[in-house]
Design an enzyme around this catalytic site. Structure first.
Site, short mmCIF file in Angstrom:
data_model
loop_
_atom_site.label_atom_id
_atom_site.label_comp_id
_atom_site.label_asym_id
_atom_site.label_seq_id
_atom_site.Cartn_x
_atom_site.Cartn_y
_atom_site.Cartn_z
N ASN A 100 0.82 -1.21 0.00
CA ASN A 100 0.00 0.00 0.00
C ASN A 100 0.85 1.26 0.00
O ASN A 100 0.33 2.36 0.18
CB ASN A 100 -0.92 0.03 1.22
CG ASN A 100 -1.96 -1.07 1.18
OD1 ASN A 100 -2.34 -1.52 0.11
ND2 ASN A 100 -2.42 -1.49 2.35
N GLU A 156 -6.67 -5.06 35.89
CA GLU A 156 -5.45 -4.32 35.61
C GLU A 156 -4.40 -4.71 36.65
O GLU A 156 -4.75 -5.04 37.78
CB GLU A 156 -5.69 -2.81 35.65
CG GLU A 156 -6.65 -2.32 34.59
CD GLU A 156 -6.79 -0.81 34.57
OE1 GLU A 156 -5.77 -0.11 34.77
OE2 GLU A 156 -7.91 -0.32 34.37
N ASP A 214 -4.24 -6.48 32.16
CA ASP A 214 -3.72 -5.29 31.50
C ASP A 214 -2.65 -4.70 32.42
O ASP A 214 -2.96 -4.14 33.46
CB ASP A 214 -4.86 -4.30 31.26
CG ASP A 214 -4.38 -2.96 30.70
OD1 ASP A 214 -3.16 -2.81 30.47
OD2 ASP A 214 -5.22 -2.06 30.52
#
Length: 379
Positions: free
Chosen positions: A46, A172, A201
């Site tokens: 691209n 988290e 996370d």
């Protein structure tokens, strides 16, 4: 067995000749490409104007990856960073994403996309989880169940009441607005007891928590089934990685629309992340200085009768309640030469608007004393 449908789905796609896999690109430009030591004319890029080969001064990485990782965007530099992360963190596979938000939300949308087993899928996540995790769960087709912040009793009761065979607990490592840590030992125990998986996370822990800065799980032999780290916090770079098993990574290559249909992370940024990762691993002195600054701030705040939340991390919130109070305090501190965040609902719960103080290894003791003096005079 939990999440058995992952292997079944991969086998079905292979049988149907639909299994996606990445091709490692050794070298490419807008005109040519080298794969497995063979050169080809490149008609899959691209890079329409041939600008991706332009390098920034002093850096050998190209600015553009030219396409999706599943077309011709997966290059040696991506593989090297993924491999190094797996080596450091103890995982089979890693996938790179341009942002942590995309990594979190897209993993949940992809993991719970297959209509056949979804009636038996449930997501259990902490009420204070990041917006990216909430959005991903809401956009998935799994049942979405929230539990009170770090309340393992509440999570246990939620798990016990669920008839789902595929349970995913999400937390988290260090919570971005409160600065406290997830009770990992309890989470590991609960996931084992209920045949669940754990997704963590670790954006605000990676780099600063653990002896070598490897995050919340460094001292644990057991690992979450899915670990997300970001490069834009302690690594001072950009991007994110999802670390998991090979089966889950392969499943993401089939169903993670963000990964499949996005241009791969820029090789220039991957190269920068690799450089910063090695600096982070060796930054023991900086981690020691940060911890010293955290201890000093908490001690001075206690002496000044400034109420802090239960955090021993770099994130030190001072809750003032109303949005008006927080904005007034923020403006007053700016006039004294101090800049910090005024966090208001809906980012945090109602009536918990706060000053979000983040400490770094670069702050001097005098900086911290001045901050506390100004807070004391203001509050």
């Amino acid at each position: 067995m939990a999440f058995e449908y992952i292997q079944q789905s991969l086998a079905a796609r292979k049988e149907q000749t639909l299994l996606r896999s990445r091709v490692l690109v050794q070298h490419s430009n807008a005109r040519s490409i080298t794969i497995a030591d063979k050169s080809y004319l490149n008609f899959a890029s691209n890079d329409y104007l041939g600008l991706a080969d332009q390098c920034l001064e002093g850096n050998h990485g190209t600015t553009g990856s030219r396409s999706s990782a599943l077309v011709t965007g997966y290059q040696q530099v991506h593989k090297q960073l993924e491999g190094r992360l797996c080596e450091l963190l103890g995982y089979e596979s890693a996938l790179l994403f341009s942002t942590g938000f995309s990594a979190n939300s897209s993993v949940l949308k992809a993991l719970f996309n297959d209509s056949a087993p979804l009636q038996n899928c449930a997501i259990f996540q902490d009420k204070l989880n990041h917006a990216s995790l909430i959005d991903g769960a809401l956009q998935s087709t799994a049942k979405h169940i929230r539990f009170n912040h770090n309340d393992m009793g509440h999570l246990r009761s939620r798990l016990e009441k669920s008839a789902a065979s595929n349970k995913l607990i999400i937390s988290e490592g260090v919570f971005s607005m409160d600065g406290d840590k997830a009770p990992l030992e309890a989470l590991f125990k609960l996931k084992q007891q209920h045949n669940a998986w754990l997704m963590l996370d670790d954006a605000h822990a990676f780099g600063v928590v653990g002896e070598h800065g490897l995050g919340s799980c460094e001292r644990y032999h057991e690992k979450p089934e899915i670990l997300v780290i970001t490069f834009g916090k302690a690594m001072a770079s950009q991007g994110a990685a999802v670390l998991t098993s090979k089966a889950v990574a392969d499943y993401m290559l089939q169903y993670n629309r963000d990964y499949i249909y996005s241009t791969a992370m820029s090789p220039l940024m991957v190269d920068a992340a690799r450089f910063q990762l090695e600096r982070l691993v060796k930054a023991g002195n900086e981690r020691a200085k940060l911890n010293e600054n955290i201890t000093l701030f908490k001690s001075l705040a206690e002496q000044a009768n400034i109420a802090l939340m239960s955090s021993d991390t770099a994130i030190q919130p001072v809750v003032l309640g109303s949005a008006e109070n927080v904005l007034n305090a923020q403006r007053a501190l700016q006039q004294k030469g101090i800049w910090l965040g005024a966090i208001r609902p809906p980012t945090v719960p109602a009536n918990t608007a706060r000053l979000r103080i983040t400490l770094t290894a670069a702050h001097t003791h005098d900086d911290i004393r001045f901050l506390v003096q100004q807070l004391e005079g203001l509050l």
